[in-house]
Write an enzyme that holds these catalytic residues in place. Structure first.
Site, PDB file in Angstrom:
ATOM      1  N   ASP A   1       0.854  -1.188   0.000  1.00  0.00           N
ATOM      2  CA  ASP A   1       0.000   0.000   0.000  1.00  0.00           C
ATOM      3  C   ASP A   1       0.888   1.236   0.000  1.00  0.00           C
ATOM      4  O   ASP A   1       2.079   1.169   0.313  1.00  0.00           O
ATOM      5  CB  ASP A   1      -0.915   0.016   1.228  1.00  0.00           C
ATOM      6  N   SER A   2       0.280   2.366  -0.327  1.00  0.00           N
ATOM      7  CA  SER A   2       1.011   3.629  -0.299  1.00  0.00           C
ATOM      8  C   SER A   2       1.411   4.001   1.122  1.00  0.00           C
ATOM      9  O   SER A   2       2.338   4.795   1.317  1.00  0.00           O
ATOM     10  CB  SER A   2       0.146   4.752  -0.887  1.00  0.00           C
TER      11      SER A   2
ATOM     12  N   CYS B   1      -4.301  -1.250  -2.111  1.00  0.00           N
ATOM     13  CA  CYS B   1      -4.461   0.187  -2.322  1.00  0.00           C
ATOM     14  C   CYS B   1      -5.430   0.363  -3.484  1.00  0.00           C
ATOM     15  O   CYS B   1      -5.155  -0.121  -4.590  1.00  0.00           O
ATOM     16  CB  CYS B   1      -3.106   0.813  -2.645  1.00  0.00           C
TER      17      CYS B   1
ATOM     18  N   GLU C   1      -2.346   8.731   8.147  1.00  0.00           N
ATOM     19  CA  GLU C   1      -0.917   8.419   8.145  1.00  0.00           C
ATOM     20  C   GLU C   1      -0.210   9.056   9.352  1.00  0.00           C
ATOM     21  O   GLU C   1       0.768   8.513   9.852  1.00  0.00           O
ATOM     22  CB  GLU C   1      -0.270   8.921   6.854  1.00  0.00           C
TER      23      GLU C   1
ATOM     24  N   CYS D   1     -11.343   3.427  -0.028  1.00  0.00           N
ATOM     25  CA  CYS D   1      -9.890   3.520   0.147  1.00  0.00           C
ATOM     26  C   CYS D   1      -9.555   2.661   1.347  1.00  0.00           C
ATOM     27  O   CYS D   1     -10.280   2.700   2.352  1.00  0.00           O
ATOM     28  CB  CYS D   1      -9.476   4.976   0.369  1.00  0.00           C
TER      29      CYS D   1
ATOM     30  N   HIS E   1      -7.495   3.006   3.558  1.00  0.00           N
ATOM     31  CA  HIS E   1      -7.269   3.805   4.760  1.00  0.00           C
ATOM     32  C   HIS E   1      -8.571   4.067   5.526  1.00  0.00           C
ATOM     33  O   HIS E   1      -8.560   4.223   6.749  1.00  0.00           O
ATOM     34  CB  HIS E   1      -6.659   5.172   4.399  1.00  0.00           C
TER      35      HIS E   1
END
Length: 270
Positions: free
Chosen positions: A8-9, A71, A149, A181, A183
């Protein structure tokens, strides 16, 4: 036992890894977070495709038997090229708009995702396959990924920004919200604080891991069979591996103490 790469990013894919450790704890995992370049959702499609391919090649070279592209943005922009380049199964993620359309009672579904995902050909091709009697309210969640993040998923700042993003979805009368997403499942507490139980939340972690399980069963061979209850987890970061490990411990429900855990920095790769 297999070695599975989860890419993932940043920390969003921890929601997928968490589910994988719940369903498939016996395998070994490499979790690769490109946190130095997060978020991906605001970058160009060409950059995302190139970077995602490089990092998935890294995981393949590390010996992974399968890779989860955890992602939504990278899946939308890069999975076709990655599958063409690699000789191992690559499982992607995409917003759960199909199950959302089936579950919605009033036919109005909100989709919270990154700008790149919402604009991608892959997402819009999927959207075109769904019945016209369901209306999708698409909303880019700009600014949410950096907050997650930074460990601020439950902060007042995140709550305020989330409220602004959810406003058009609520005004349209949506009874279902797609967390588009990886996240965004970490915003569940904030969403419930804002909305209570008035809206059904859809994320695809369970479906993704079930697809991974099917792929691993196809790969199963005698020389890979090892009797163990819990495998290892290696957290690899392009920014700060200690922070990534701490975030994993804070965000995930899995008991990482049951696994052999280590972390490391991502070295120079080509």
């Amino acid at each position: 036992m297999s070695l599975i790469g989860v890419f993932d990013s940043g920390v969003g894919g921890l929601s997928i890894l968490d589910e994988a450790l719940r369903q498939l704890p016996q395998h070994d995992y490499i979790y690769l977070a490109d946190s130095a370049n997060a978020p991906y959702g605001e970058k160009s499609g060409a950059w995302i495709a190139e970077r995602s391919l490089i990092l998935c090649k890294y995981l393949a070279d590390a010996g992974c038997d399968a890779i989860v592209l955890a992602c939504n943005t990278a899946t939308a922009e890069a999975i076709k090229q990655i599958r063409e380049q690699l000789q191992i199964p690559v499982i992607g993620v995409e917003p759960g708009i199909k199950p959302a359309a089936m579950q919605s009672q009033n036919g109005v579904v909100g989709v919270l995702a990154t700008e790149a995902t919402l604009k991608s050909d892959k997402f819009n091709a999927l959207l075109a396959t769904l019945p016209n009697d369901c209306r999708f309210i698409k909303q880019a969640g700009a600014g949410l990924v950096p907050l997650i993040e930074a460990g601020k998923a439950d902060s007042e700042e995140a709550l305020d920004l989330l409220a602004k993003h959810l406003e058009p979805i609520l005004e349209a009368g949506s009874d279902t919200l797609v967390l588009g997403c990886t996240h965004y499942p970490f915003l569940r507490t904030a969403i419930r604080k804002l909305l209570g139980d008035s809206i059904t939340l859809i994320d695809t972690s369970d479906a993704v891991v079930r697809q991974l399980k099917r792929q691993l069963e196809l790969l199963a061979s005698d020389d890979k069979l090892t009797i163990q209850d819990h495998g290892s987890v290696n957290f690899v970061s392009s920014k700060d591996d200690a922070v990534l490990l701490q975030m994993a411990q804070n965000l995930m429900h899995s008991n990482l103490e049951m696994h052999a855990v280590k972390s490391q920095m991502l070295g120079n790769i080509k």
